[in-house]
Design a protein around this motif. Structure first.
Motif, mmCIF file in Angstrom:
data_model
loop_
_atom_site.group_PDB
_atom_site.id
_atom_site.type_symbol
_atom_site.label_atom_id
_atom_site.label_comp_id
_atom_site.label_asym_id
_atom_site.label_seq_id
_atom_site.Cartn_x
_atom_site.Cartn_y
_atom_site.Cartn_z
ATOM 1 N N UNK A 10 -6.225 67.950 45.863
ATOM 2 C CA UNK A 10 -5.157 68.638 45.114
ATOM 3 C C UNK A 10 -5.013 68.080 43.704
ATOM 4 N N UNK A 11 -5.101 66.775 43.576
ATOM 5 C CA UNK A 11 -4.952 66.172 42.239
ATOM 6 C C UNK A 11 -6.068 66.634 41.304
ATOM 7 N N UNK A 12 -7.266 66.792 41.840
ATOM 8 C CA UNK A 12 -8.378 67.264 41.003
ATOM 9 C C UNK A 12 -8.109 68.702 40.562
ATOM 10 N N UNK A 13 -7.681 69.529 41.510
ATOM 11 C CA UNK A 13 -7.410 70.942 41.175
ATOM 12 C C UNK A 13 -6.278 71.031 40.140
ATOM 13 N N UNK A 14 -5.230 70.252 40.356
ATOM 14 C CA UNK A 14 -4.078 70.288 39.422
ATOM 15 C C UNK A 14 -4.506 69.823 38.022
#
Ligand code: UFG
Length: 341
Positions: free
Chosen positions: A275-279
């Protein structure tokens, strides 16, 4: 000017390393069979550095051709060996292809080093050798677990082959670099990752979804025991990785190595969730990615990230680029690639 041979030098990490070496004044020769790389990368390396590296198309499993190559070019000060098959999933489907290719090519190169009296060797290994470690972060002394895939096994066996080989070739020095998750692209967007077919890895899947080549990005599992439920990895910018190869090579040239074979983890030391990468990608590039939650992918470990103290203290290396730098450069490269195609 010192001559360095880079196998797999038109591949993802190889091409960035060639640029770093050329920019430091080394004369670079590339061997690549173009099985997972494209010729235009060679021209783009020249666009970045102003120098066209020497290039020979060659399959390292072909020992007579390899020996012929070395007989014509035998004054290399170091060999950096990237050439290998690297898809975890494919290695499960085609294990023999992986053992045959990754191990034969390594053995052939090592035999040539001995035959042509080349002393310095850098080997691409992977954090996959740690499996799911019992403790995080992972240091170079963390015990290795049985490999999760034939690909991972080729990296474990490859490391063992290098240690055994050294015992009978006293002048031989090697640095084994265990990469965590390489992502991102060169600032120029002239070189970057070129996945073959449907990408397996997270970052190219994000960029291909954002550009519309893929309908959606599946997040493989959001029920892991992590803060947001998705897996954690240590993403490392490919340009930082390339710098570590340069420093490792120079350490051997200067004879500064404490041991004949040194091993270094290469990561940022910081874990990021899917999720952090996508965000990060959505924020820095101001674009939405169509995401769907999907079942867990077989073989994924919950979390792995590096302790890079050793690389920092001994090699003088530290990752400089942030996750935002990685997602930004990956997107710039993807856009440039689409214009090309
Ligand atoms: N992921 C998704 N969707 C995708 C692709 C990946 O959710 O479409 C997730 C994975 O489940 C994982 C994370 O994103 O949680 C990272 O996956 P990658 O496939 O990008 O990377 P891996 O950590 O699985 O694999 C990498 C290297 C391998 C190496 C391995 C060692 O690609 O070469 O690390 O752990 F062997």
């Amino acid at each position: 000017m010192k001559k360095i041979l880079v196998t797999g030098g038109l591949g993802y990490i190889g091409s960035h390393t060639v640029v770093a070496l050329q920019q430091k004044g080394y004369e670079v020769y590339i061997l690549d069979d173009l099985s997972n790389a494209q010729y235009f990368i060679l021209e783009n390396i020249q666009k970045i550095t102003g120098i066209l590296p020497y290039f020979t198309k060659l399959d390292l499993c072909n020992m007579p051709e390899l020996q012929y190559f070395f007989s014509q070019n035998n004054d290399f000060e170091a060999v950096i060996h990237f050439a290998a098959k690297k898809s975890v999933g494919e290695s499960v489907q085609k294990p023999i292809l992986y053992y045959q290719n990754n191990l034969n090519s390594l053995c052939n190169i090592l035999l040539c080093l001995e035959q042509f009296k080349i002393k310095n060797f850098i080997f691409s290994s992977s954090c996959t050798v740690y499996g799911q470690p019992d403790e995080l972060p992972v240091t170079e002394n963390t015990p290795l677990k049985p490999a999760f895939s034939p690909y991972g096994n080729t990296k474990q066996i490859g490391e063992e082959i290098i240690f055994d080989f050294q015992k009978n070739y006293a002048d031989f020095n090697a640095v084994i670099l265990r990469y965590f998750n390489p992502v991102g692209a060169h600032d120029s967007a002239l070189i970057g990752e070129l996945p073959n077919g449907v990408p397996n890895n997270l970052m190219p899947f994000i960029t291909q979804t954002a550009i519309g080549k893929r309908e959606k990005l599946c997040v493989f599992g959001d029920n892991y025991p992590t803060a947001d439920g998705t897996c954690i990895r240590d993403y490392i910018h490919v340009v930082d990785l390339a710098d570590a190869h340069l420093l490792s090579t120079e350490r051997l040239f200067e004879g500064k190595n404490n041991e004949k074979i040194e091993i270094f983890n290469l990561g940022t030391g910081k874990g990021s969730s899917v999720w952090e990468v996508i965000k990060s990608f959505e924020k820095v590039n101001n674009i939405k990615v169509n995401v769907e939650i999907a079942p867990r992918r077989d073989g994924d470990v919950t979390a792995v990230f590096a302790d890079c103290t050793k690389a920092n203290e001994i090699l003088g290396w530290k990752a400089k680029k942030t996750l935002d730098d990685m997602t930004q450069s990956a997107w710039k490269w993807e856009k440039k690639l689409r214009i090309r195609n």
